[in-house]
Design a protein around this motif. Sequence first.
Motif, PDB file in Angstrom:
ATOM      1  N   TYR B  77       6.070   8.675 -26.919  1.00 26.87           N
ATOM      2  CA  TYR B  77       7.530   8.748 -26.880  1.00 26.87           C
ATOM      3  C   TYR B  77       7.977  10.174 -26.527  1.00 26.87           C
ATOM      4  CZ  TYR B  77      12.350   8.852 -28.450  1.00 26.87           C
ATOM      5  OH  TYR B  77      13.708   9.019 -28.499  1.00 26.87           O
ATOM      6  N   LEU B  78       7.382  11.153 -27.207  1.00 24.10           N
ATOM      7  CA  LEU B  78       7.767  12.547 -26.980  1.00 24.10           C
ATOM      8  C   LEU B  78       7.377  13.010 -25.573  1.00 24.10           C
ATOM      9  CD1 LEU B  78       6.785  14.082 -30.436  1.00 24.10           C
ATOM     10  CD2 LEU B  78       9.078  13.481 -29.618  1.00 24.10           C
ATOM     11  N   LEU B  79       6.218  12.543 -25.154  1.00 23.93           N
ATOM     12  CA  LEU B  79       5.740  12.878 -23.810  1.00 23.93           C
ATOM     13  C   LEU B  79       6.748  12.430 -22.760  1.00 23.93           C
ATOM     14  CD1 LEU B  79       3.315  13.941 -22.238  1.00 23.93           C
ATOM     15  CD2 LEU B  79       2.287  11.675 -22.392  1.00 23.93           C
ATOM     16  N   ASN B  80       7.247  11.218 -22.938  1.00 28.55           N
ATOM     17  CA  ASN B  80       8.238  10.722 -21.999  1.00 28.55           C
ATOM     18  C   ASN B  80       9.549  11.495 -22.112  1.00 28.55           C
ATOM     19  OD1 ASN B  80       9.613   8.857 -20.171  1.00 28.55           O
ATOM     20  ND2 ASN B  80      10.697   8.216 -22.010  1.00 28.55           N
ATOM     21  N   ARG B  81       9.964  11.679 -23.358  1.00 36.10           N
ATOM     22  CA  ARG B  81      11.272  12.293 -23.603  1.00 36.10           C
ATOM     23  C   ARG B  81      11.320  13.729 -23.083  1.00 36.10           C
ATOM     24  NH1 ARG B  81      15.335  14.091 -24.835  1.00 36.10           N
ATOM     25  NH2 ARG B  81      16.802  13.821 -26.561  1.00 36.10           N
ATOM     26  N   PHE B  82      10.265  14.474 -23.335  1.00 38.04           N
ATOM     27  CA  PHE B  82      10.333  15.905 -23.028  1.00 38.04           C
ATOM     28  C   PHE B  82       9.561  16.325 -21.783  1.00 38.04           C
ATOM     29  CE2 PHE B  82      11.380  15.681 -27.551  1.00 38.04           C
ATOM     30  CZ  PHE B  82      12.621  16.285 -27.501  1.00 38.04           C
ATOM     31  N   VAL B  83       8.742  15.453 -21.241  1.00 38.79           N
ATOM     32  CA  VAL B  83       8.010  15.835 -20.028  1.00 38.79           C
ATOM     33  C   VAL B  83       8.373  14.934 -18.847  1.00 38.79           C
ATOM     34  CG1 VAL B  83       5.756  16.282 -19.003  1.00 38.79           C
ATOM     35  CG2 VAL B  83       6.121  16.732 -21.445  1.00 38.79           C
ATOM     36  N   TYR B  84       8.071  13.644 -18.966  1.00 35.60           N
ATOM     37  CA  TYR B  84       8.250  12.782 -17.791  1.00 35.60           C
ATOM     38  C   TYR B  84       9.715  12.600 -17.411  1.00 35.60           C
ATOM     39  CZ  TYR B  84       3.304  11.646 -18.350  1.00 35.60           C
ATOM     40  OH  TYR B  84       1.950  11.718 -18.446  1.00 35.60           O
ATOM     41  N   THR B  85      10.573  12.298 -18.389  1.00 35.80           N
ATOM     42  CA  THR B  85      11.976  12.049 -18.053  1.00 35.80           C
ATOM     43  C   THR B  85      12.631  13.253 -17.377  1.00 35.80           C
ATOM     44  OG1 THR B  85      12.137  10.432 -19.817  1.00 35.80           O
ATOM     45  CG2 THR B  85      14.214  11.273 -18.959  1.00 35.80           C
ATOM     46  N   PRO B  86      12.470  14.472 -17.912  1.00 36.77           N
ATOM     47  CA  PRO B  86      13.077  15.610 -17.211  1.00 36.77           C
ATOM     48  C   PRO B  86      12.592  15.745 -15.762  1.00 36.77           C
ATOM     49  CG  PRO B  86      12.369  16.272 -19.393  1.00 36.77           C
ATOM     50  CD  PRO B  86      11.885  14.875 -19.195  1.00 36.77           C
ATOM     51  N   PHE B  87      11.314  15.460 -15.535  1.00 36.53           N
ATOM     52  CA  PHE B  87      10.819  15.537 -14.155  1.00 36.53           C
ATOM     53  C   PHE B  87      11.388  14.399 -13.308  1.00 36.53           C
ATOM     54  CE2 PHE B  87       7.621  18.562 -15.642  1.00 36.53           C
ATOM     55  CZ  PHE B  87       7.606  19.446 -14.573  1.00 36.53           C
ATOM     56  N   GLN B  88      11.452  13.206 -13.894  1.00 36.67           N
ATOM     57  CA  GLN B  88      11.986  12.060 -13.145  1.00 36.67           C
ATOM     58  C   GLN B  88      13.441  12.290 -12.763  1.00 36.67           C
ATOM     59  OE1 GLN B  88      11.069   8.698 -15.729  1.00 36.67           O
ATOM     60  NE2 GLN B  88      10.021   7.715 -14.037  1.00 36.67           N
ATOM     61  N   ARG B  89      14.200  12.906 -13.667  1.00 31.98           N
ATOM     62  CA  ARG B  89      15.627  13.152 -13.422  1.00 31.98           C
ATOM     63  C   ARG B  89      15.847  13.986 -12.170  1.00 31.98           C
ATOM     64  NH1 ARG B  89      17.644  13.295 -18.946  1.00 31.98           N
ATOM     65  NH2 ARG B  89      18.023  11.091 -19.325  1.00 31.98           N
ATOM     66  N   ARG B  90      14.861  14.825 -11.867  1.00 30.56           N
ATOM     67  CA  ARG B  90      15.059  15.726 -10.725  1.00 30.56           C
ATOM     68  C   ARG B  90      14.808  15.049  -9.396  1.00 30.56           C
ATOM     69  NH1 ARG B  90      12.186  21.261 -12.223  1.00 30.56           N
ATOM     70  NH2 ARG B  90      12.834  21.392 -14.398  1.00 30.56           N
ATOM     71  N   ASN B  91      14.423  13.746  -9.448  1.00 29.16           N
ATOM     72  CA  ASN B  91      14.245  13.006  -8.210  1.00 29.16           C
ATOM     73  C   ASN B  91      13.225  13.633  -7.275  1.00 29.16           C
ATOM     74  OD1 ASN B  91      15.463  10.591  -7.884  1.00 29.16           O
ATOM     75  ND2 ASN B  91      17.507  11.496  -7.682  1.00 29.16           N
ATOM     76  N   LEU B  92      12.140  14.132  -7.850  1.00 25.98           N
ATOM     77  CA  LEU B  92      11.108  14.741  -7.018  1.00 25.98           C
ATOM     78  C   LEU B  92      10.231  13.654  -6.420  1.00 25.98           C
ATOM     79  CD1 LEU B  92      10.271  17.426  -9.683  1.00 25.98           C
ATOM     80  CD2 LEU B  92      11.652  17.764  -7.638  1.00 25.98           C
ATOM     81  N   ALA B  93       9.343  14.046  -5.547  1.00 28.44           N
ATOM     82  CA  ALA B  93       8.435  13.074  -4.952  1.00 28.44           C
ATOM     83  C   ALA B  93       7.578  12.441  -6.059  1.00 28.44           C
ATOM     84  CB  ALA B  93       7.544  13.768  -3.933  1.00 28.44           C
ATOM     85  N   PRO B  94       7.219  11.155  -5.907  1.00 27.81           N
ATOM     86  CA  PRO B  94       6.449  10.455  -6.945  1.00 27.81           C
ATOM     87  C   PRO B  94       5.149  11.187  -7.310  1.00 27.81           C
ATOM     88  CG  PRO B  94       7.158   8.927  -5.242  1.00 27.81           C
ATOM     89  CD  PRO B  94       7.576  10.286  -4.791  1.00 27.81           C
ATOM     90  N   ILE B  95       4.580  11.885  -6.347  1.00 23.61           N
ATOM     91  CA  ILE B  95       3.315  12.570  -6.603  1.00 23.61           C
ATOM     92  C   ILE B  95       3.486  13.636  -7.690  1.00 23.61           C
ATOM     93  CG2 ILE B  95       3.642  14.316  -4.779  1.00 23.61           C
ATOM     94  CD1 ILE B  95       0.304  12.681  -5.531  1.00 23.61           C
ATOM     95  N   THR B  96       4.701  14.170  -7.816  1.00 17.53           N
ATOM     96  CA  THR B  96       4.934  15.209  -8.821  1.00 17.53           C
ATOM     97  C   THR B  96       4.571  14.722 -10.215  1.00 17.53           C
ATOM     98  OG1 THR B  96       6.916  15.551  -7.523  1.00 17.53           O
ATOM     99  CG2 THR B  96       6.588  17.013  -9.391  1.00 17.53           C
ATOM    100  N   ILE B  97       5.034  13.502 -10.533  1.00 22.65           N
ATOM    101  CA  ILE B  97       4.782  12.955 -11.868  1.00 22.65           C
ATOM    102  C   ILE B  97       3.276  12.785 -12.077  1.00 22.65           C
ATOM    103  CG2 ILE B  97       5.098  10.933 -13.343  1.00 22.65           C
ATOM    104  CD1 ILE B  97       7.627  12.326 -13.266  1.00 22.65           C
ATOM    105  N   VAL B  98       2.578  12.388 -11.024  1.00 24.99           N
ATOM    106  CA  VAL B  98       1.131  12.201 -11.130  1.00 24.99           C
ATOM    107  C   VAL B  98       0.460  13.542 -11.465  1.00 24.99           C
ATOM    108  CG1 VAL B  98      -0.950  11.618  -9.829  1.00 24.99           C
ATOM    109  CG2 VAL B  98       1.104  10.220  -9.587  1.00 24.99           C
ATOM    110  N   ILE B  99       0.906  14.588 -10.781  1.00 23.03           N
ATOM    111  CA  ILE B  99       0.314  15.915 -11.033  1.00 23.03           C
ATOM    112  C   ILE B  99       0.662  16.383 -12.451  1.00 23.03           C
ATOM    113  CG2 ILE B  99       0.379  18.335 -10.319  1.00 23.03           C
ATOM    114  CD1 ILE B  99       0.869  17.211  -7.433  1.00 23.03           C
ATOM    115  N   VAL B 100       1.922  16.167 -12.836  1.00 26.56           N
ATOM    116  CA  VAL B 100       2.329  16.535 -14.189  1.00 26.56           C
ATOM    117  C   VAL B 100       1.465  15.795 -15.211  1.00 26.56           C
ATOM    118  CG1 VAL B 100       4.195  16.320 -15.879  1.00 26.56           C
ATOM    119  CG2 VAL B 100       4.694  17.144 -13.575  1.00 26.56           C
TER     120      VAL B 100
END
Lengths: 248, 291
Positions: B77-100
């Motif tokens: 839950y925390l991982l999503n809340r504080f890491v993935y969601t902030p990155f997703q919000r920025r509308n970066l390329a999908p590969i970014t989330i994979v690297i994160v």
Amino acid sequence: MSVELSTQGQVLSASQVSAGYDGRAIVHGIDVEATPGRVVSIVGPNGSGKSTLLKSLVGVVPVLGGSVSVGGTDITNVPPERIATMGVGYVPQVDDVFPPLTVKENLEIGGYLLPRHQVHERIGAVLEFFPRLKKMMTRKAGKLSGGERKMLAMGRVLMLSPSVLVLDEPTANLAPLVATQLLEEYIRGFADAGSTVLLVEQRAKAALRISDWTLVLGGGRVVLSGRPDDLADNPVFVESFLGGGAHR
Amino acid sequence: MSVFLSSLGFGIISAAVLAIATVGFTMQFAVTNVLNLAYGSVMINSAFVTYFLNIHGHLNAWVALIGGVATGSVASYLLNRFVYTPFQRRNLAPITIVIVALGVDLCGTFGLQAIVGGSYFTYRQSQGREWHFLGMYFSTLQLTIIAIALGVMIAVAWLLRYTRLGKAMRATSANPNLARNSGVRTQSVISTTWLISGALAGLAGTVFAMNTGVFEATSAQLYIVLLLAAMFLGGPGEPYGAMLGAATIGIATELSAAFINPQYKMVIAFVILLGMLTFRPYGLFGSERTA
Ligand SMILES: Nc1ncnc2c1ncn2[C@@H]1O[C@H](COP(=O)(O)OP(=O)(O)OP(=O)(O)O)[C@@H](O)[C@H]1O
Ligand SMILES: [Mg+2]
């Protein structure tokens, strides 16, 4: 006929709305007022921003300028799940069902905001309206024909008895006869029963026939608007939309 | 006992552990749209929380497991809340989330290693007596793990199919905008999905460690290969597919370990994964939809 399906309308009003994607406006300074008991239609060439405008009204696309209200309450940039609670039902042009869910489950999601015990009853009411869906309740929505799918998309939105219906090209890909029936019986029927209908329609002639007011969008702006009879007499409109055969 | 039957037995247990993990993984991917490559590190960290409660908290391993499950759930839950969601919000390329996600996985695994060191650990837990079926041997512990896996499968299937939350999860997965237009608060559905799938990661991590017997901080480092293979075999976002994918991969890898070489386990899983991506990218049972 549709009395028990939709409820008494509210005014949906957009004032000087600009909206678009990634902070860039696609539609500019649009005024629309849709009122109970009437069908307001929007026509215009492909890419003129009709869908973008509707999406901004229901919260799917950000409003960059201007304001939107329903029943006097401001809904500018209110999230879509909140707008859904205010009686506004929206059927998108594409992606209008949940393909891997069954017809029944699609309707259940349509009734997501209803108290649990009312869902079943509402599904019954929707099925009375679209009896063809009765036989395919356990089929996945992704396996329906174009017409069946549109019925389901309409059925889903009717689950919450919307007072305002926002419909984006509900007749696209439908056989002419089915399209005419959908527009003249069902959609006109909702307005006659007191709901507010805002409709995007490519078939300009058909749209004029059931509308009380029509806007013509071009390049993201309202280029013409008026009562259908007046538009039908307007040479510019006739040239672009009714004649020539370039458009239906 | 023949080598075939004994490795089939191993395969069934591996498959049970993998099934729990894959169901959580595929659910996470389908509903939240994040390919959480840090899943393995959530598993092993949860397993170590169970270990801590078991050894230092003097709790029975099955009771300590609750702590592991809670850890997986909250951490995800925390991982999503504080890491993935902030990155997703920025509308970066999908590969970014994979690297994160890869970065999170490394931090999770080696951060854990920094704390617990490089040594081996084992739960204080009895294997129970041996049971004999059709030429295969199972300990009571192993049978318990299989029973837990079956229970989890039934519970998840029931959740997705019959509950309001489960239907909202599937609707969010299939068409998030339309779900929102229908009044579904997809953000809270997604948060709940992280809690549930994270709990499954915690459970899977703990039973994985129980089944391995001896484990270390890096034990689950390559587990993601098995997860990806099982998920793609069954079709991303298909919980039933995940179960069958896990069964296939679990058994195939253990049989290959016995007949080819234990070192090749991950290679076999990877070959199956590549084959699937080439010939049936939506899985054996999936259709072109989610993902
Ligand atoms: N998600 C998006 N991101 C960026 N631009 C978009 C997006 N959707 C549409 N557009 C652009 O916005 C413009 C208007 O598109 P829109 O879909 O609103 O037109 P439309 O009038 O509904 O067309 P049609 O009759 O084909 O449905 C087009 O130029 C389109 O390329
Ligand atoms: Mg459009």
